[in-house]
Write a protein that holds these residues in place. Structure first.
Motif, PDB file in Angstrom:
ATOM      1  N   ASP A  38      41.768  46.027  -7.096  1.00 42.43           N
ATOM      2  CA  ASP A  38      42.776  45.887  -6.273  1.00 42.43           C
ATOM      3  C   ASP A  38      41.817  45.353  -4.858  1.00 42.43           C
ATOM      4  OD1 ASP A  38      44.374  45.916  -3.670  1.00 42.43           O
ATOM      5  OD2 ASP A  38      44.147  48.345  -3.844  1.00 42.43           O
ATOM      6  N   GLN A  39      42.254  43.903  -4.690  1.00 44.72           N
ATOM      7  CA  GLN A  39      41.470  43.476  -3.609  1.00 44.72           C
ATOM      8  C   GLN A  39      41.392  43.740  -2.284  1.00 44.72           C
ATOM      9  OE1 GLN A  39      39.726  40.038  -4.056  1.00 44.72           O
ATOM     10  NE2 GLN A  39      39.575  40.705  -6.149  1.00 44.72           N
ATOM     11  N   SER A  41      41.074  47.327  -1.853  1.00 49.21           N
ATOM     12  CA  SER A  41      40.740  48.962  -1.938  1.00 49.21           C
ATOM     13  C   SER A  41      39.138  48.841  -1.245  1.00 49.21           C
ATOM     14  CB  SER A  41      40.296  49.207  -3.266  1.00 49.21           C
ATOM     15  OG  SER A  41      39.484  50.348  -3.456  1.00 49.21           O
ATOM     16  N   THR A  42      39.059  49.919  -0.545  1.00 48.66           N
ATOM     17  CA  THR A  42      37.818  50.223   0.014  1.00 48.66           C
ATOM     18  C   THR A  42      36.937  51.318  -0.725  1.00 48.66           C
ATOM     19  OG1 THR A  42      38.587  51.912   1.566  1.00 48.66           O
ATOM     20  CG2 THR A  42      38.180  49.490   2.361  1.00 48.66           C
ATOM     21  N   GLY A  46      34.654  58.607  -2.621  1.00 44.13           N
ATOM     22  CA  GLY A  46      33.187  58.433  -1.956  1.00 44.13           C
ATOM     23  C   GLY A  46      32.402  57.329  -2.858  1.00 44.13           C
ATOM     24  N   ASN A  47      33.251  56.765  -3.634  1.00 38.74           N
ATOM     25  CA  ASN A  47      32.699  55.651  -4.687  1.00 38.74           C
ATOM     26  C   ASN A  47      33.014  54.389  -3.919  1.00 38.74           C
ATOM     27  OD1 ASN A  47      31.867  56.662  -7.258  1.00 38.74           O
ATOM     28  ND2 ASN A  47      34.000  57.674  -7.272  1.00 38.74           N
ATOM     29  N   PRO A  48      32.171  53.411  -3.935  1.00 36.91           N
ATOM     30  CA  PRO A  48      32.568  52.094  -3.312  1.00 36.91           C
ATOM     31  C   PRO A  48      33.675  51.471  -4.239  1.00 36.91           C
ATOM     32  CG  PRO A  48      30.384  52.061  -4.576  1.00 36.91           C
ATOM     33  CD  PRO A  48      30.753  53.308  -4.553  1.00 36.91           C
ATOM     34  N   PRO A  49      34.346  50.325  -3.720  1.00 35.91           N
ATOM     35  CA  PRO A  49      35.208  49.562  -4.412  1.00 35.91           C
ATOM     36  C   PRO A  49      34.485  48.841  -5.588  1.00 35.91           C
ATOM     37  CG  PRO A  49      34.602  48.258  -2.562  1.00 35.91           C
ATOM     38  CD  PRO A  49      34.249  49.799  -2.442  1.00 35.91           C
ATOM     39  N   THR A  50      35.196  48.317  -6.379  1.00 29.51           N
ATOM     40  CA  THR A  50      34.357  47.781  -7.639  1.00 29.51           C
ATOM     41  C   THR A  50      34.667  46.224  -7.718  1.00 29.51           C
ATOM     42  OG1 THR A  50      34.826  49.577  -9.074  1.00 29.51           O
ATOM     43  CG2 THR A  50      34.463  47.607 -10.210  1.00 29.51           C
ATOM     44  N   PHE A  51      33.785  45.280  -7.816  1.00 29.77           N
ATOM     45  CA  PHE A  51      33.866  43.807  -7.512  1.00 29.77           C
ATOM     46  C   PHE A  51      34.760  43.383  -8.956  1.00 29.77           C
ATOM     47  CE2 PHE A  51      32.509  39.479  -8.323  1.00 29.77           C
ATOM     48  CZ  PHE A  51      32.648  39.051  -6.856  1.00 29.77           C
ATOM     49  N   GLY A  62      29.928  62.341  -9.331  1.00 28.21           N
ATOM     50  CA  GLY A  62      30.019  61.664  -8.010  1.00 28.21           C
ATOM     51  C   GLY A  62      29.904  62.736  -6.987  1.00 28.21           C
ATOM     52  N   LEU A  68      32.217  59.995 -10.720  1.00 27.45           N
ATOM     53  CA  LEU A  68      31.262  58.892 -10.197  1.00 27.45           C
ATOM     54  C   LEU A  68      31.998  57.713 -11.103  1.00 27.45           C
ATOM     55  CD1 LEU A  68      28.619  57.824  -9.090  1.00 27.45           C
ATOM     56  CD2 LEU A  68      27.368  58.613 -11.311  1.00 27.45           C
ATOM     57  N   ILE A  70      30.663  53.722 -11.741  1.00 26.39           N
ATOM     58  CA  ILE A  70      29.649  52.762 -11.746  1.00 26.39           C
ATOM     59  C   ILE A  70      30.116  51.442 -12.146  1.00 26.39           C
ATOM     60  CG2 ILE A  70      27.129  52.206 -12.362  1.00 26.39           C
ATOM     61  CD1 ILE A  70      26.787  54.967 -12.665  1.00 26.39           C
ATOM     62  N   SER A  71      29.921  50.368 -11.292  1.00 21.57           N
ATOM     63  CA  SER A  71      30.101  48.963 -12.185  1.00 21.57           C
ATOM     64  C   SER A  71      28.874  48.105 -12.291  1.00 21.57           C
ATOM     65  CB  SER A  71      31.411  48.136 -11.281  1.00 21.57           C
ATOM     66  OG  SER A  71      30.772  48.047 -10.077  1.00 21.57           O
ATOM     67  N   GLN A  72      28.962  47.010 -12.814  1.00 21.56           N
ATOM     68  CA  GLN A  72      27.906  46.020 -13.135  1.00 21.56           C
ATOM     69  C   GLN A  72      27.001  46.493 -14.241  1.00 21.56           C
ATOM     70  OE1 GLN A  72      26.773  42.980 -12.577  1.00 21.56           O
ATOM     71  NE2 GLN A  72      27.227  42.421 -10.183  1.00 21.56           N
TER      72      GLN A  72
ATOM     73  N   TRP B  96      24.709  52.892  -7.215  1.00 23.29           N
ATOM     74  CA  TRP B  96      25.532  51.820  -6.297  1.00 23.29           C
ATOM     75  C   TRP B  96      24.888  50.843  -5.606  1.00 23.29           C
ATOM     76  CZ3 TRP B  96      28.067  56.668  -3.567  1.00 23.29           C
ATOM     77  CH2 TRP B  96      29.074  57.420  -4.618  1.00 23.29           C
ATOM     78  N   TYR B 149      34.698  41.251  -0.842  1.00 22.77           N
ATOM     79  CA  TYR B 149      34.231  42.847  -1.186  1.00 22.77           C
ATOM     80  C   TYR B 149      33.229  43.219  -0.743  1.00 22.77           C
ATOM     81  CZ  TYR B 149      31.809  45.742  -4.611  1.00 22.77           C
ATOM     82  OH  TYR B 149      31.416  46.774  -4.978  1.00 22.77           O
ATOM     83  N   ARG B 152      34.470  45.176   2.398  1.00 23.49           N
ATOM     84  CA  ARG B 152      35.339  46.527   2.046  1.00 23.49           C
ATOM     85  C   ARG B 152      34.295  47.590   1.533  1.00 23.49           C
ATOM     86  NH1 ARG B 152      38.102  45.607  -2.782  1.00 23.49           N
ATOM     87  NH2 ARG B 152      37.471  43.444  -3.141  1.00 23.49           N
TER      88      ARG B 152
END
Lengths: 256, 256
Positions: A38-39, A41-42, A46-51, A62, A68, A70-72, B96, B149, B152
């Motif tokens: 979702d472009q 979302s913040t 407590g997790n950051p948004p996902t690119f 988490g 928790l 995690i992306s990338q 993160w 991104y 956000r």
């Protein structure tokens, strides 16, 4: 850290990715991916948004007991490598394993760019002329540079790794990552790879065959959980592959 | 681990990179880089060979008391982040921070590809037509996607980070990495960035100015140790930048 032991015996990891072959739960999965990317979302819990996918979701690990997220890819691999004993025996090995993983993923990204050299958001057919140029450089310069590098890594670690492992004496997430990239290259550029394989005896004679026979990996590759390559990062467009199997071999080994 | 404390007070880290402006020791440095990127090396002192600079050399931290050699930017940053207190307060934050660093470096790599879309080993002038197309997609689609991104991310962490930090309540190597990429974009695409900055108030109103004023960073940026951008990853080719400062603004905000 108290959840580590539990995680090893009953991994609660959930990988979120673009949908592949639809099946049970596909509607739920599509909803989750839609939320994930979702472009506006913040982030949540407590997790950051996902690119972009992939993302890994680990219940209870988490902030304040939340899941928790995690992306990338390298970040996910680094996290799981630690939990699953697929990282190194010491700090030096851990660093090299992350390093080799990143280099294998660079090769992965360059393979993707052969069919999308100009515009990530456009069709291959609309950038085919540029793809032909990009693929030629990739086949002639980049593939031998990367394969030659990993052959030297295996050679430098031969005493401990016996050509089977990039770092130390056991399987790591660098090995599985490189293996998958090599299998993708064989799918996308079968003629190019067939002509080059013999130049890298440790990589294709020992390493490639060892990893695919490893405990767990063999079962996975033989199951329907292993998705077939099609129109993802690795794509087989015959016009981007080597046009004659002896294109270079007549003139001797290509320069690096 | 015993060397960590010593490292914090007197860092013995040595960064090996392509030569910039020549100076004292340039001959030694060129010799080291030449050895580092030797295409026949299988590594030394227990370290694997290096695919490409940069590499970090840490005396005494490798195998059997030898120097440890680490390459690949995210791997170097992850190692140093841990040693220098620039990673996170817990495992979630550490993940993160690595993740955001990788996303910032993806933006860095895409900026590079605008002037080398087809052949890494060829001149910009020989791939200028393709560069014009690639740069247009980068400016119109990719820059707003990445900047949106990170805006956000800052918003999601506003309670702790106050718009100053991507993760938690203190500076991390994700912040410094993103900052450098943003400064590179301002150099390479000044008109595009000028037109877009106002859409990202946390990123350019708070974050960008905070990081450059941080202890140590401010002194570094004001010194001659900070190299000027020229013909590296970030290059200013006016034809690749936005052609009119109001190219998009008349038609409203660009789609993401």
């Amino acid at each position: 850290m108290s959840a580590n032991k539990k995680a090893r015996t009953q991994p609660p990891y959930e990988l979120l990715y673009w949908p592949g072959i639809p099946g049970r739960g596909e509607f739920v999965r599509m909803k989750m991916i839609s939320t994930l990317t979702d472009q506006t979302s913040t982030g949540s819990d407590g997790n950051p948004p996902t690119f972009a996918p992939p993302a890994l979701r680990i219940p209870g690990e988490g902030k304040n007991g939340a899941a928790l997220l995690i992306s990338q890819t390298p970040s996910i691999l680094s996290y799981l490598g630690d939990k699953l004993g697929l990282d190194g025996a010491d700090e030096a090995e851990k660093s090299w394993i992350l390093t080799h993983t990143l280099t294998a993923l660079d090769l992965n990204n360059e393979a993707h760019d052969t069919h999308h050299p100009v515009a990530i958001g456009a069709y291959y057919e609309d950038q085919k002329d540029e793809s032909l140029k990009k693929a030629a450089e990739f086949r002639e310069k980049r593939i031998p540079k990367f394969l030659g590098y990993f052959e030297r890594v295996l050679k430098g670690n031969q005493e401990q790794g016996q050509g089977k492992f990039l770092v130390g004496g056991r399987l790591s997430y660098a090995d599985t990552t490189l293996w998958h990239v090599l299998s993708g290259l064989e799918f996308a550029f079968p003629k190019e790879m067939e002509a080059r394989k013999k130049d890298y005896p440790l990589l294709f004679g020992t390493f490639y065959n060892t990893v695919k026979e490893a405990n767990g990996i063999k079962e996975y590759l033989g199951s329907d959980r292993r998705k077939q390559f099609s129109l993802g990062i690795f794509r087989h467009y015959p016009e981007l592959d080597r046009q004659q199997t002896d294109e270079h071999t007549k003139a001797g080994a290509p320069s690096q």
